[in-house]
Scaffold this active site. Structure first.
Site, PDB file in Angstrom:
ATOM      1  N   SER B  25       3.566   7.274   2.223  1.00 41.79           N
ATOM      2  CA  SER B  25       3.932   6.087   2.996  1.00 41.79           C
ATOM      3  C   SER B  25       5.168   5.388   2.432  1.00 41.79           C
ATOM      4  CB  SER B  25       2.760   5.114   3.056  1.00 41.79           C
ATOM      5  OG  SER B  25       2.382   4.750   1.752  1.00 41.79           O
ATOM      6  N   TRP B  57       4.465   1.336  -1.779  1.00 47.16           N
ATOM      7  CA  TRP B  57       5.448   0.357  -1.286  1.00 47.16           C
ATOM      8  C   TRP B  57       5.982  -0.484  -2.450  1.00 47.16           C
ATOM      9  CZ3 TRP B  57       5.086  -2.162   4.209  1.00 47.16           C
ATOM     10  CH2 TRP B  57       5.125  -1.135   5.172  1.00 47.16           C
ATOM     11  N   ASP B  81      -3.977  -6.577  -4.313  1.00 52.21           N
ATOM     12  CA  ASP B  81      -4.975  -5.724  -3.661  1.00 52.21           C
ATOM     13  C   ASP B  81      -6.341  -5.994  -4.273  1.00 52.21           C
ATOM     14  OD1 ASP B  81      -4.578  -2.880  -1.870  1.00 52.21           O
ATOM     15  OD2 ASP B  81      -6.543  -3.265  -2.765  1.00 52.21           O
ATOM     16  N   LYS B 162       1.604  -3.010   8.878  1.00 48.46           N
ATOM     17  CA  LYS B 162       1.160  -1.820   9.634  1.00 48.46           C
ATOM     18  C   LYS B 162       0.319  -2.268  10.831  1.00 48.46           C
ATOM     19  CE  LYS B 162      -1.236   1.489   7.356  1.00 48.46           C
ATOM     20  NZ  LYS B 162      -0.588   2.789   7.252  1.00 48.46           N
TER      21      LYS B 162
END
Lengths: 1004, 317
Positions: B25, B57, B81, B162
C-alpha cells in the site's frame, strides 16, 4: 422497471408458531414450513437489507436493517406487498432490537453500544448507555427477562463481551477470552449462560452470574455468525462461514464441569457464508440462511425422529435370536434388502433372513457358498441370487413375509473357468437377468434369462467379452443390456441379436463405472446417466432405432461433470427431476441432491471399504453395512418437511451472466452464471414470474470465472484464471432438463498456467466450419484462434501483446470488409487491430469465409494496432458495440472512472484505416465503477450496472447520453448483466453480483 | 499461493519487498502524491498517519519528509494505531484509540500545540462479507478519523482516507463537501481495478467559522457533527429538545448525495496492479523470491488453524 424476482443473501430467519419469517434482501418472506408454501413476500425497506426480525406475542414484528427499522403487524406481513411507510431511521446502524416485556416499547441497540428506547410511534423515550463504553460493536443482543430486568449483551471489535443492565446502565461483566471481533453474543432464556463467538472461530460459554468462562467449543473452520440456545437451554446451535451449522450440547451432569460438546454437523449452504439460524423447539427443526440465497430446513432429529433409524446386530446377537451356533470367526459375507427385511449369508454358507416382525431366522446352509459368496436379487420379486467363485448359483424366492422359500433353483455355469462377478437385473415384468463374468479374458460373458416366478433359466446367451473389460454395473433398457466396466467403459449388448457388444471407451477420466440409469427418451433416443467411482458423471444419448454397429455415432455424450468431492456410487433422477447421488467421502456415506446442491443425509459408517448396500424402501432408503463385524441397518425416512423453502444460487459473486437467446425454453429462457466460486450454473428463468430453476452446477473450472457467453444456439464458452477457456455444447432437446457437455479446452501457453483470460469474442466462418476466437489475457496478451468444427481443435492464428497492462474486454468486429480485434486495457483506451490480412479467411461485407477448404494454419504475430483512442481515465469495464442506421460503428463504454462514453468510428477512405472520436461522454454516469453495459430496444437505450447498486437506462439516440430510468438493486458488488427483448417489446434484465435480480423493463 | 507466485501476479507486492516497504500500500500513497504533490510541499511540517499499522504509509511519509531533505526543521510525523508498530525513523508511534480525547491531546502535545498540515488514514475494518455493513463500518472509521482530523487539522490542510466505493459512497462525498473546499476520489494504479478501494482526497479544510469541534468519548460521530446539520441527515432528532427525548424519529428519505470528481493516479506508465507480469528468467535478481519486510501478524484464529492442522476439526464426531 420492476424487480420480478431476487435470489441472494438472506441475513435472518425466525420461527413463529407454524410459520417462518425470513429476511430476504429488503423484504420478508413468510413461509409455511410444513408445506414449503410461500404465504407472502412483503417489502419492508426502501434500500436497506433486513438484518433482524423479532416477533412479540401481541402480534407485531420488529424488523431492523442498518439504520432502518420498522414495526409491522404480523397480519400485514402476511398480506401486504409492501409496508414502506412504516420504515423509520435512526442516526446509527442498529445491531439488534427487541420488544419490551409488555410489548409496548422497542429497544434498539446501536453499533455504538447505546440502546434507544422508542415507542411504537417512533418517539424516543430514552437513550441508555454505559459511561465510557461507546466502542464500536459488530454484534449484540438484548435479553428481556422481566418488566424491569433487561440485559444488553454487546460484542466489541476487540475481543471483549460487555454485559450491562439496560435500566441501571450498570456494566455487569466484561467477558475477556476471545481474540478478535465478537460476531455474536446471546443470553439463555433462563439467564444461566452467555454464549459468544468471535473471529477466533471458537464458541465460548460463560456463567451469567459469575462471568466465568465455562467451556470453549472448537469445531468450525471459519468465522461463526450466529448462536442460538434451544431445547430448554440444553443445546446450542451455531452457524458459520464454513457453511455448516453445528449442534452443541451443554452437559451439566457433573456440577464441577459444564462442557460444550459438539454433537452434530450439518452442511447447509454453498461455498461461503451462512448467516442465520433459528430452531423450532417443538418440531426440532432448524432454519438457516446464507449468502447463497437458500433457505434451508434441517431436521435436528435426523437419526432419531422415527425411533427405528438405527439398528445394529452382532454375530452373537444373530446367533442368539436364530438359535444357530456360529463358528468362531464366522461373519456376514453378503446381503440383500427386501420389503420384508433382509436375506444374508455368512462365511460358512448359512443363509439367514431378518424381518421387522420376527427378527432373525435361519433358512438353510449351503456349503457351496462357504468363504466366497456374492448376494444379489430382485427385491420386488423376493428373489435372492447367491453365487460363488466357481460358477455355482443358487436362486431362492421367498413369500412376502419371508416365512417360506417358495421356489429354489441351482445352476453351475460350466462355460466359465472361474467367476469373479455376478450381477442381477430385472428384465421385463416376468424375468430377470443374471450376468456372470470370469477373470479369464478368453471366457464368455454369460447372460442367463430367468423366469421370476419359477426361477427356471429360459435362455443362456454367451456374449463375447471386450478386451480390457471388467464389469461393475448393469442396466436393462428394452432388449438391450448396458454393462459398465472399469476404465470408464461401457458395453451395450442386445438380447435379440448378435453377441458382439457395442463398446464405448473412456467416457470420462475416471476408472470404475458405478451405475447406469435410464433417464428419459427424447427424439427417439434414450438418455442414460452414467456414474464413475472417481466422482465423474455423464449423460449419454443412444439411438436404438438402428443397429448400433451400423451407425457412425450411436452413442453421444451430452453431459459431463464431476461431484464436489468423494466417491460416487450411484445416481438417479427423483420424481421432481432432481439428480440424487450417493457415495462416500472419507468416513461418511452421503446422499446428496446434486441438482440443488445440498446433502440429504449422511452416516458415519467408517468409509467405502466395507460391505454395504443402499436400497429404496416405501418411505425412503435403508443403508445396510458391516462395521467391525456387526451389521447395521440405517433407515433414512422421507422427510415430512421440505429440505428447502427457497433454492438459492451461487454462494459467492456472480461474475458474468449469459442468456441463451435463440429460443424460449419452457415459458422462459435458459441462462448461465459464472461465479467467483469457480462454478458455472445452467439455469432457467420463467418470463412472467422470474422464478429461477437451477439444472446443473458445472465444476470443470478450478479458478474464479471471468466471462461466459453463448456463441450460437448450442455452443457456450467460459473463461477464468489459470488460463482456462472451455467450449461447451448445450443440448436442449429434452424439455425436462437441458444438458451441457465439455467439448474442447483452449490450449494453454505453459504447463503451469497462471494468467487470467479476461474476455473472449468469436466470429463464425460461413457454412459453420468453425469460428475465430479472440481472447485477451491478464499479461496484456491478445491471441486469435481458429476453432475447426470438423475435428474440434483450436489452432493459433495470431499472438501478440498490447503493452504490459491487463486487458479487460475484447470484441471481434466485422466492419466494411475488415475484421477488427477491439480491446480495452486497464489504461482506459479503446484499441483497434485490423487482422483482416493476417488470417487465412476472406472477409466479406456480411460474412467471413474460408479461402479454400484446406485451412492453412500458420500462426503469426499480431499486427500493430491501427488506432488507440483514449476514452476513460482508467479501466474500461463495460463494452458494447453496434452499427447504427447510418452505417457508423459505435462503441459504448463504462469505466472504473464512473463515466460512460460513446465512440463513433469510420474508415478513412484514403488510408483505409479506422478512425474515430468520442461523440458523447458522461463523467458521472454513476457514483462508482460501471461494471456492465448492454444495448436494449434495438440499440435505442443503453443499460448500465454499477457498484453503487444502481441500474440505469440511458437514451443514447442522437449521440447523447441522457438518463431515462434509474433503479436501486439489492444485489451488492453489482458486476454483470444480460438482457433479452422479446417480441412484445418488453425487456427482461438479469443483474448479477452477490445474488441475482431479475427486472422487467416495459417497452417505451 | 507461494510467495514467488504472488511476486509474479502482483508486481507491487514484489516491489514493496525490494524497496523495504512493509506493505504494497506504500505505492498507493506515493502515486497519490505523484498526482497531488502534497508531500512535496516545503512548508509541510506536521503530519498525522491514522490507523497506521503495519506502517507502510508512515515509511513513505518518513522518506518523503526527511530523506535527502535539507530543511527538516519543525517536521514531525505522528502515527497512531490500536496495534503495536515496529519503530520507523522520524516517526513517533502512539498505540492508542483515535476516538479518544487523550490521543488528540498527545498528538497536539507532540506538535507543540500547533495544528497538523496533513492527516491520512489507510485504515480498513475486518471485512465480514456483508457489503452494506462493511461499507458502513468503513465510513464510521473514516468519520472517526475525521473527528480527530477536525480537531487537529489546520485550516486549508489536507485529509486523505481509504474508502470503499459502494452504494453509499456518494453520501460520504456529500458530507465531506461541507468541511473541505474540494473533494476528489482518487484511484492509484497500484490499487486493483477489481477492488472497491479508492482514496478520498479532501483539499483545503474549511470548517464553519463558529464551529469548535470537541472530542468526547461518550459522543457518537453523529453527535460530534450535530452542529453541522448538513453533515448529519438525522441530527435534528437529537437537538429537538435539551433532554434528547420525545423526539420523533423520521421516516426514510434518500440522503443528500453527490459524486466527487474521479482521478486516476500514478500515470499510465506505472505498473498495473491487475496485470500478470512475467519475471525475466535471465535476471537472477528478479528470479529470487524475497521474504516480506515484516512477517504477517498473528491472526485471531491462529489456535483454530493449529487445531485444524492437527486434525481436530473434522466432521466426524
Amino acid at each position: 422497471m420492476k424487480e420480478i424476482s431476487h435470489y441472494g443473501p438472506s441475513l435472518c430467519s425466525k420461527f413463529h408458531e407454524k410459520l417462518v419469517y425470513v429476511g430476504y434482501g429488503s423484504s420478508i418472506h413468510v413461509y409455511d414450513y410444513h408445506t414449503g408454501d410461500i404465504i407472502n413476500e412483503c417489502n419492508i425497506f426502501h434500500r436497506n437489507k433486513v438484518h433482524h426480525i423479532r416477533i412479540c406475542t401481541a402480534g407485531y414484528a420488529l424488523i431492523c436493517g442498518m439504520k432502518s427499522f420498522s414495526v409491522v403487524k404480523l397480519d400485514d406481513l402476511m398480506s401486504c406487498s409492501e409496508v414502506l411507510n412504516n420504515e423509520r431511521v435512526i442516526a446509527e446502524c442498529i445491531i439488534s432490537g427487541e420488544f419490551s416485556y409488555e410489548c409496548t416499547q422497542l429497544y434498539l441497540l446501536t453499533c455504538y453500544n447505546e440502546v434507544m428506547v422508542i415507542d411504537f410511534q417512533g418517539k424516543i423515550i430514552s437513550r441508555n448507555s454505559v459511561y465510557g463504553e461507546r466502542s464500536l460493536l459488530y454484534s449484540g443482543s438484548i435479553k428481556v427477562m422481566s418488566k424491569d430486568e433487561v440485559y444488553v449483551n454487546a460484542g466489541t471489535v476487540m475481543g471483549g463481551v460487555l454485559i450491562w443492565n439496560l435500566f441501571t446502565a450498570h456494566m455487569m461483566h466484561n467477558l475477556v477470552g476471545h481474540i478478535g471481533s465478537i460476531f455474536h453474543v446471546t443470553l439463555s432464556d433462563d439467564g444461566g449462560f452467555v454464549a459468544s463467538c468471535s473471529d477466533d472461530r471458537s464458541i465460548r460459554l460463560w456463567d451469567f452470574k459469575t462471568g466465568s468462562e465455562l467451556s470453549i467449543g472448537w469445531g468450525h473452520t471459519a468465522r461463526i455468525w450466529q448462536l442460538k440456545f434451544f431445547n430448554d437451554n440444553k443445546n446450542l446451535i451455531s452457524i458459520s462461514e464454513d457453511c455448516t451449522c453445528r449442534v452443541w450440547s451443554i452437559s451439566t451432569h457433573s456440577e464441577a464441569k459444564i462442557e460444550l460438546v459438539q454433537r452434530n454437523v450439518f452442511e447447509v449452504h454453498l461455498t461461503k457464508n451462512a448467516w442465520s439460524i433459528d430452531v423450532h423447539d417443538g418440531d426440532m427443526i432448524a432454519v438457516s440462511t446464507g449468502n447463497d440465497g437458500r433457505i434451508k430446513l434441517t431436521d435436528l432429529q435426523l437419526a432419531s425422529r422415527h425411533g427405528d433409524e438405527q439398528e445394529c446386530f452382532s454375530v452373537q446377537d444373530i446367533s442368539r435370536s436364530t438359535g444357530t451356533k456360529f463358528e468362531n470367526g464366522e461373519i456376514i459375507k453378503g446381503f440383500q434388502w427386501y420389503e420384508f427385511g433382509l436375506v444374508a449369508v455368512t462365511s460358512l454358507g448359512n443363509i439367514l433372513t431378518y424381518t421387522t416382525n420376527n427378527g432373525w431366522r435361519f433358512q438353510m446352509n449351503n456349503t457351496k457358498f462357504i468363504s466366497y459368496c456374492y448376494v444379489n436379487g430382485v427385491s420386488d420379486e423376493n428373489v435372492a441370487v447367491f453365487s460363488n467363485n466357481s460358477g455355482h448359483i443358487m436362486m431362492l424366492k421367498f413369500n412376502d413375509d419371508a416365512e417360506d422359500v417358495i421356489a429354489k433353483s441351482e445352476y453351475h455355469a460350466s462355460e466359465l473357468s472361474k467367476t469373479n462377478n455376478c450381477m442381477v437385473c430385472k428384465y421385463g415384468s416376468s424375468h430377470f437377468l443374471i450376468l456372470l463374468e470370469s477373470p479369464n479374458p478368453k471366457d464368455v460373458f454369460l447372460c442367463l434369462i430367468v423366469n421370476s416366478a419359477t426361477l427356471a433359466i429360459e435362455e443362456k446367451i454367451p456374449y463375447s467379452k471386450p478386451h480390457n473389460f471388467s464389469s461393475s454395473c448393469v442396466e436393462v433398457y428394452q432388449d438391450n443390456v448396458l454393462v459398465g466396466s472399469r476404465y470408464s467403459t461401457l458395453a451395450i449388448y442386445s438380447l435379440k441379436s448378435g453377441s458382439n457388444p457395442y463398446v464405448v471407451r473412456r467416457i470420462n477420466p475416471g476408472d470404475t463405472t458405478t451405475s447406469i440409469k435410464y433417464i428419459e427418451t427424447v427424439g427417439g433416443k434414450a438418455i442414460f446417466s452414467v456414474t464413475n467411482r472417481d466422482g465423474y458423471y455423464n449423460f449419454i444419448k443412444i439411438n436404438f432405432n438402428l443397429d448400433l454397429h451400423e451407425q457412425d455415432t450411436p452413442v453421444t455424450v451430452i453431459h459431463s461433470n464431476k461431484i464436489v468431492r468423494g466417491f460416487l456410487e450411484h445416481a438417479y433422477m427423483d420424481s421432481s427431476g432432481d439428480y440424487i447421488i450417493h457415495g462416500f467421502k472419507s468416513n461418511l456415506f452421503y446422499i446428496y441432491n446434486e441438482t440443488k446442491g445440498y446433502e440429504i443425509t449422511s452416516e458415519a459408517c467408517g468409509g467405502a471399504h466395507r460391505q454395504w448396500r443402499l436400497s429404496s424402501t416405501s418411505d425412503g432408503w435403508i443403508l445396510v453395512y458391516i462395521k467391525a463385524s456387526n451389521i447395521f441397518f440405517r433407515r433414512f425416512h422421507k422427510r415430512a418437511i421440505p429440505e428447502t423453502l427457497r433454492d438459492g444460487i451461487h454462494g459467492r459473486e456472480i461474475r458474468d451472466i449469459a442468456i441463451k437467446k435463440d429460443k424460449m425454453y419452457n415459458k422462459g429462457y435458459l441462462f448461465c452464471t459464472g461465479s467467483e466460486d469457480t462454478s458455472i450454473k445452467l439455469c432457467h428463468f420463467a418470463k412472467d414470474s422470474g422464478r429461477v430453476t437451477t439444472f446443473w452446477t458445472q465444476r470443470k473450472h478450478v479458478s474464479g470465472l471471468q466471462r461466459c457467453a453463448f456463441i450460437n444456439e448450442d455452443l457456450f464458452i467460459s473463461s477464468s484464471a489459470r488460463e482456462e477457456l472451455l467450449l461447451w455444447e448445450v443440448d436442449t432437446e429434452s424439455l425436462e432438463r437441458p444438458f451441457m457437455n465439455l467439448r474442447q479446452v483452449l490450449p494453454t501457453s505453459t504447463t503451469n498456467p497462471d494468467l487470467r483470460i479476461m474476455d473472449f469474442s468469436v466470429q463464425f466462418i460461413e457454412n459453420n466450419v468453425g469460428f475465430i476466437l479472440a481472447a485477451v489475457y491478464s499479461d496484456s496478451a491478445i491471441k486469435a484462434w481458429f476453432f475447426d468444427m470438423r475435428n474440434s481443435t483450436f489452432h493459433l492464428l495470431l499472438d501478440g501483446k498490447y503493452e504490459t497492462c491487463c486487458m479487460l474486454n475484447v470484441c471481434l468486429v466485422q466492419y466494411q470488409e475488415n475484421l477488427y480485434v477491439v480491446t480495452t486495457p486497464t489504461d482506459g483506451h479503446l484499441v483497434f487491430y485490423n487482422i483482416s490480412n493476417c488470417i487465412p479467411f476472406k472477409i466479406k461485407n456480411q460474412s467471413v469465409e474460408l479461402i479454400s477448404d484446406e485451412v492453412q494454419i500458420l500462426s503469426s504475430a499480431l499486427p500493430n494496432f491501427d488506432l488507440k483512442l483514449p476514452v476513460h481515465q482508467s479501466g474500461i469495464k463495460a463494452l458494447a458495440h453496434a452499427i447504427d442506421s447510418s452505417g457508423r460503428l459505435k462503441f459504448y463504454t463504462g469505466g472504473d472512472d464512473n463515466a460512460i462514453g460513446i465512440c463513433t468510428m469510420t474508415i478513412e477512405e484514403s488510408t483505409g484505416k479506422i478512425e474515430g472520436h468520442i461523440s458523447a461522454f458522461k463523467p458521472n454516469g454513476a457514483a462508482s465503477t460501471i461494471t456492465s453495459c448492454g444495448l436494449i430496444d434495438q440499440g435505442k437505450f443503453l443499460v448500465t450496472t454499477s457498484v453503487d447498486q444502481l441500474v440505469k437506462v440511458w437514451d443514447i439516440s442522437k449521440d447523447k447520453i441522457s438518463l431515462e430510468k434509474s433503479q436501486y438493486v439489492t444485489v451488492a458488488d453489482t458486476g454483470s448483466s444480460d438482457s433479452i427483448t422479446t417480441e412484445d417489446g418488453s425487456t427482461t434484465l438479469l443483474i448479477g453480483g452477490v445474488g441475482l435480480s431479475i427486472f422487467q423493463v416495459p417497452c417505451e | 499461493m507461494g510467495k514467488s507466485s504472488k511476486d509474479k501476479r502482483d508486481l507491487y507486492y514484489r516491489k514493496a519487498k525490494e524497496e523495504g516497504y512493509r506493505a504494497r500500500s506504500a505505492f498507493k500513497l506515493l502515486q497519490l502524491n505523484d498526482q497531488f504533490h502534497f508531500l512535496d510541499d516545503p512548508n509541510l511540517k506536521r503530519v498525522v498517519d491514522l490507523c497506521a499499522a503495519p506502517g507502510s504509509w508512515s515509511q513513505v511519509l518518513s522518506r518523503k519528509l526527511f530523506e535527502g531533505q535539507k530543511d527538516v526543521e519543525g517536521r514531525k510525523i505522528v502515527a497512531v494505531d490500536l496495534q503495536k508498530m515496529s519503530p520507523i525513523d522520524h516517526v513517533t508511534t502512539i498505540q492508542a484509540d483515535i476516538t479518544h480525547p487523550k490521543t488528540l491531546n498527545r498528538i497536539l502535545e507532540l506538535f507543540g500545540n500547533e495544528k497538523a498540515d496533513f492527516v491520512c488514514s489507510d485504515g480498513a475494518p475486518d471485512v465480514t462479507g456483508l457489503h452494506d455493513l462493511d461499507e458502513y463500518i468503513q465510513q464510521q472509521l473514516i468519520m472517526s478519523a475525521l473527528q480527530l482530523t477536525c480537531c487537529v487539522l489546520k485550516r486549508n490542510g489536507t485529509f486523505i482516507a481509504k474508502i470503499f466505493r459502494g452504494r453509499d459512497i456518494d453520501m460520504l462525498y456529500s458530507q465531506l463537501g461541507y468541511l473541505f473546499d474540494k473533494i476528489v476520489c482518487a484511484k492509484p494504479r497500484s490499487s486493483r481495478g477489481t477492488s472497491m478501494e479508492a482514496f478520498i482526497v479532501c483539499l483545503s479544510y474549511n470548517p464553519p467559522q463558529d464551529w469548535e469541534p470537541k472530542l468526547d468519548i461518550n459522543q457518537s460521530t453523529e453527535q460530534f457533527f450535530e452542529k453541522i446539520p448538513s453533515l448529519n441527515g438525522i441530527s435534528e432528532l437529537s437537538i429537538d429538545d435539551q433532554s434528547h427525548t420525545k423526539a420523533q424519529l423520521p421516516s426514510w428519505s434518500l440522503e443528500e448525495r453527490s459524486i466527487a470528481e474521479f482521478m486516476s493516479c500514478g500515470g499510465l506508465d506505472s505498473f498495473d496492479s491487475d496485470a500478470t507480469y512475467h519475471i525475466d528468467a535471465d535476471d537472477s535478481r528478479q528470479r529470487e523470491s524475497l521474504d516480506p519486510v515484516q512477517s504477517p501478524t498473528n491472526p485471531p484464529y491462529k489456535e483454530a488453524l493449529e487445531l485444524k492442522r492437527r486434525g481436530k476439526l473434522t466432521r466426524a464426531i
